[in-house]
Design a protein around this motif. Sequence first.
Motif, PDB file in Angstrom:
ATOM      1  N   VAL A  44       0.836  -1.206   0.000  1.00 34.60           N
ATOM      2  CA  VAL A  44       0.000   0.000   0.000  1.00 34.60           C
ATOM      3  C   VAL A  44       0.873   1.259   0.000  1.00 34.60           C
ATOM      4  CG1 VAL A  44      -1.652   1.345   1.375  1.00 34.60           C
ATOM      5  CG2 VAL A  44      -2.019  -1.106   1.020  1.00 34.60           C
ATOM      6  N   ALA A  45       1.943   1.265   0.787  1.00 33.77           N
ATOM      7  CA  ALA A  45       2.809   2.446   0.844  1.00 33.77           C
ATOM      8  C   ALA A  45       3.487   2.703  -0.504  1.00 33.77           C
ATOM      9  CB  ALA A  45       3.852   2.291   1.948  1.00 33.77           C
ATOM     10  N   SER A  46       4.007   1.654  -1.141  1.00 35.28           N
ATOM     11  CA  SER A  46       4.709   1.861  -2.411  1.00 35.28           C
ATOM     12  C   SER A  46       3.745   2.284  -3.520  1.00 35.28           C
ATOM     13  CB  SER A  46       5.501   0.613  -2.808  1.00 35.28           C
ATOM     14  OG  SER A  46       4.664  -0.502  -2.950  1.00 35.28           O
ATOM     15  N   LEU A  47       2.567   1.667  -3.586  1.00 39.99           N
ATOM     16  CA  LEU A  47       1.598   2.063  -4.615  1.00 39.99           C
ATOM     17  C   LEU A  47       1.024   3.449  -4.339  1.00 39.99           C
ATOM     18  CD1 LEU A  47      -0.255  -1.309  -5.298  1.00 39.99           C
ATOM     19  CD2 LEU A  47       1.566  -0.221  -6.654  1.00 39.99           C
ATOM     20  N   GLN A  49       2.681   5.908  -2.804  1.00 41.18           N
ATOM     21  CA  GLN A  49       3.718   6.866  -3.182  1.00 41.18           C
ATOM     22  C   GLN A  49       3.762   7.019  -4.706  1.00 41.18           C
ATOM     23  OE1 GLN A  49       7.813   6.021  -2.063  1.00 41.18           O
ATOM     24  NE2 GLN A  49       8.358   8.173  -2.334  1.00 41.18           N
ATOM     25  N   TYR A  50       3.628   5.913  -5.419  1.00 30.89           N
ATOM     26  CA  TYR A  50       3.582   5.976  -6.880  1.00 30.89           C
ATOM     27  C   TYR A  50       2.434   6.883  -7.332  1.00 30.89           C
ATOM     28  CZ  TYR A  50       3.340   4.530 -11.755  1.00 30.89           C
ATOM     29  OH  TYR A  50       3.313   4.530 -13.128  1.00 30.89           O
ATOM     30  N   ALA A  51       1.255   6.673  -6.738  1.00 27.51           N
ATOM     31  CA  ALA A  51       0.086   7.485  -7.103  1.00 27.51           C
ATOM     32  C   ALA A  51       0.327   8.961  -6.786  1.00 27.51           C
ATOM     33  CB  ALA A  51      -1.153   6.973  -6.384  1.00 27.51           C
ATOM     34  N   LEU A  52       0.928   9.241  -5.629  1.00 31.87           N
ATOM     35  CA  LEU A  52       1.164  10.637  -5.239  1.00 31.87           C
ATOM     36  C   LEU A  52       2.279  11.289  -6.059  1.00 31.87           C
ATOM     37  CD1 LEU A  52       0.795  10.341  -1.367  1.00 31.87           C
ATOM     38  CD2 LEU A  52      -0.779  11.460  -2.971  1.00 31.87           C
ATOM     39  N   LEU A  53       3.120  10.496  -6.682  1.00 31.97           N
ATOM     40  CA  LEU A  53       4.168  11.043  -7.544  1.00 31.97           C
ATOM     41  C   LEU A  53       3.684  11.281  -8.968  1.00 31.97           C
ATOM     42  CD1 LEU A  53       7.360   9.017  -6.541  1.00 31.97           C
ATOM     43  CD2 LEU A  53       7.123  11.501  -6.523  1.00 31.97           C
ATOM     44  N   PHE A  54       2.899  10.342  -9.484  1.00 31.93           N
ATOM     45  CA  PHE A  54       2.665  10.353 -10.917  1.00 31.93           C
ATOM     46  C   PHE A  54       1.210  10.447 -11.336  1.00 31.93           C
ATOM     47  CE2 PHE A  54       6.617   8.189 -10.020  1.00 31.93           C
ATOM     48  CZ  PHE A  54       7.481   9.040 -10.687  1.00 31.93           C
ATOM     49  N   SER A  58       2.091  15.156  -5.780  1.00 26.14           N
ATOM     50  CA  SER A  58       2.065  15.805  -4.473  1.00 26.14           C
ATOM     51  C   SER A  58       3.475  15.854  -3.918  1.00 26.14           C
ATOM     52  CB  SER A  58       1.170  15.014  -3.523  1.00 26.14           C
ATOM     53  OG  SER A  58       1.319  15.493  -2.203  1.00 26.14           O
ATOM     54  N   GLU A  59       3.771  16.935  -3.242  1.00 27.19           N
ATOM     55  CA  GLU A  59       5.077  17.031  -2.586  1.00 27.19           C
ATOM     56  C   GLU A  59       5.136  16.144  -1.342  1.00 27.19           C
ATOM     57  OE1 GLU A  59       4.927  20.923   0.130  1.00 27.19           O
ATOM     58  OE2 GLU A  59       4.383  21.314  -1.967  1.00 27.19           O
ATOM     59  N   TYR A  60       3.996  15.631  -0.926  1.00 30.06           N
ATOM     60  CA  TYR A  60       3.927  14.765   0.250  1.00 30.06           C
ATOM     61  C   TYR A  60       3.906  13.288  -0.144  1.00 30.06           C
ATOM     62  CZ  TYR A  60       2.576  19.198   2.285  1.00 30.06           C
ATOM     63  OH  TYR A  60       2.548  20.505   2.670  1.00 30.06           O
ATOM     64  N   ASN A  61       4.604  12.942  -1.218  1.00 26.09           N
ATOM     65  CA  ASN A  61       4.533  11.571  -1.729  1.00 26.09           C
ATOM     66  C   ASN A  61       5.136  10.539  -0.782  1.00 26.09           C
ATOM     67  OD1 ASN A  61       7.445  11.032  -2.612  1.00 26.09           O
ATOM     68  ND2 ASN A  61       7.000  12.990  -3.600  1.00 26.09           N
ATOM     69  N   GLY A  62       5.958  10.929   0.148  1.00 28.87           N
ATOM     70  CA  GLY A  62       6.517   9.989   1.123  1.00 28.87           C
ATOM     71  C   GLY A  62       5.637   9.768   2.348  1.00 28.87           C
ATOM     72  N   LEU A  63       4.534  10.486   2.411  1.00 28.17           N
ATOM     73  CA  LEU A  63       3.636  10.407   3.564  1.00 28.17           C
ATOM     74  C   LEU A  63       3.103   8.994   3.846  1.00 28.17           C
ATOM     75  CD1 LEU A  63       2.548  12.274   5.749  1.00 28.17           C
ATOM     76  CD2 LEU A  63       0.579  12.740   4.272  1.00 28.17           C
ATOM     77  N   PRO A  64       2.763   8.204   2.825  1.00 25.70           N
ATOM     78  CA  PRO A  64       2.284   6.853   3.146  1.00 25.70           C
ATOM     79  C   PRO A  64       3.281   6.042   3.981  1.00 25.70           C
ATOM     80  CG  PRO A  64       1.822   7.371   0.853  1.00 25.70           C
ATOM     81  CD  PRO A  64       2.658   8.490   1.401  1.00 25.70           C
ATOM     82  N   TRP A  65       4.562   6.204   3.685  1.00 24.37           N
ATOM     83  CA  TRP A  65       5.578   5.495   4.465  1.00 24.37           C
ATOM     84  C   TRP A  65       5.624   6.022   5.898  1.00 24.37           C
ATOM     85  CZ3 TRP A  65       7.485   1.289   2.283  1.00 24.37           C
ATOM     86  CH2 TRP A  65       7.487   1.199   0.887  1.00 24.37           C
ATOM     87  N   PHE A 167      13.066   5.661 -10.638  1.00 24.61           N
ATOM     88  CA  PHE A 167      12.469   5.566  -9.309  1.00 24.61           C
ATOM     89  C   PHE A 167      11.030   5.072  -9.334  1.00 24.61           C
ATOM     90  CE2 PHE A 167      10.428   7.512  -5.554  1.00 24.61           C
ATOM     91  CZ  PHE A 167      11.179   6.895  -4.569  1.00 24.61           C
ATOM     92  N   GLN A 168      10.193   5.626 -10.239  1.00 26.96           N
ATOM     93  CA  GLN A 168       8.791   5.211 -10.261  1.00 26.96           C
ATOM     94  C   GLN A 168       8.651   3.730 -10.590  1.00 26.96           C
ATOM     95  OE1 GLN A 168      10.173   7.378 -12.384  1.00 26.96           O
ATOM     96  NE2 GLN A 168       9.341   7.202 -14.443  1.00 26.96           N
ATOM     97  N   GLY A 169       9.515   3.208 -11.441  1.00 34.00           N
ATOM     98  CA  GLY A 169       9.509   1.784 -11.737  1.00 34.00           C
ATOM     99  C   GLY A 169       9.922   0.960 -10.534  1.00 34.00           C
ATOM    100  N   GLN A 170      10.835   1.499  -9.727  1.00 35.46           N
ATOM    101  CA  GLN A 170      11.265   0.801  -8.513  1.00 35.46           C
ATOM    102  C   GLN A 170      10.112   0.633  -7.532  1.00 35.46           C
ATOM    103  OE1 GLN A 170      14.631   2.845  -6.853  1.00 35.46           O
ATOM    104  NE2 GLN A 170      15.951   2.358  -8.593  1.00 35.46           N
ATOM    105  N   LEU A 171       9.257   1.629  -7.450  1.00 35.59           N
ATOM    106  CA  LEU A 171       8.092   1.524  -6.559  1.00 35.59           C
ATOM    107  C   LEU A 171       7.186   0.370  -6.982  1.00 35.59           C
ATOM    108  CD1 LEU A 171       7.253   5.310  -6.172  1.00 35.59           C
ATOM    109  CD2 LEU A 171       8.031   3.769  -4.350  1.00 35.59           C
ATOM    110  N   LEU A 172       7.003   0.215  -8.281  1.00 35.23           N
ATOM    111  CA  LEU A 172       6.168  -0.879  -8.776  1.00 35.23           C
ATOM    112  C   LEU A 172       6.851  -2.233  -8.572  1.00 35.23           C
ATOM    113  CD1 LEU A 172       4.790   0.782 -12.036  1.00 35.23           C
ATOM    114  CD2 LEU A 172       3.670   0.568  -9.793  1.00 35.23           C
ATOM    115  N   LEU A 173       8.168  -2.277  -8.758  1.00 38.28           N
ATOM    116  CA  LEU A 173       8.903  -3.523  -8.518  1.00 38.28           C
ATOM    117  C   LEU A 173       8.878  -3.896  -7.033  1.00 38.28           C
ATOM    118  CD1 LEU A 173      11.987  -3.177 -10.904  1.00 38.28           C
ATOM    119  CD2 LEU A 173       9.991  -4.668 -11.169  1.00 38.28           C
ATOM    120  N   LEU A 174       8.960  -2.900  -6.168  1.00 42.66           N
ATOM    121  CA  LEU A 174       8.872  -3.164  -4.728  1.00 42.66           C
ATOM    122  C   LEU A 174       7.502  -3.735  -4.382  1.00 42.66           C
ATOM    123  CD1 LEU A 174      10.039  -3.004  -1.853  1.00 42.66           C
ATOM    124  CD2 LEU A 174       9.255  -0.627  -1.771  1.00 42.66           C
TER     125      LEU A 174
END
Length: 196
Positions: A44-47, A49-54, A58-65, A167-174
């Motif tokens: 949930v955190a990685s997906l 963050q992906y959603a908040l980035l792309f 949002s500048e708060y894309n690390g908030l889920p973590w 980086f965005q691909g890394q979130l999906l791989l994670l």
Amino acid sequence: MELNDEPMTGEQSLQLISEMITAAKTGIKDDGFFYLLWGWLVLVASLSQYALLFIWPSEYNGLPWAILMPLGGVVTMIASRRQKKKRKVKTFLDQFMGYALVAFLMSLFTVLFFMARLGRPELAYPLIMMVYGAWLFISGGALKFKLLMVGGIINWALAFAAMFVPFQGQLLLLALAVLLGYIIPGHLLKSGYQQE
């Protein structure tokens, strides 16, 4: 059953052996909870963050973590204490898994700490997947649950691949790594427990 310096009767010996076998079986099945908990939290955190980035920048894309990881820590501490109270016998497997868990957590925190200090966030997720792979492989071997070992190997392969994607691909791989390494094996551990 409490142990003292006096010799045990045959009945006491059988009871102790029975309790140890039950404790070992319970330990293996109980671990499914933590694989599911952390698998779903990281997914949930990685997906997110992906959603908040792309998707919804949002500048708060690390908030889920920042929200989910401390929450997971609290739930883990509470659940671990409850399991510890229920457990009558501490087996060698319990002790080994405890040491392996400490090694895993120290490795994970070291990676997180130094990636932030070095200013190389693009290396963080591949290295985290490598650490996840080690934990899954070791715990799968100790628990004699091959699917966790396969999940470890998959995490290593995805960590290698993540070194070559943005980086965005890394979130999906994670997200894929925890789905295949934690969530699916966790559900199988849980279903094995429920069948008993």
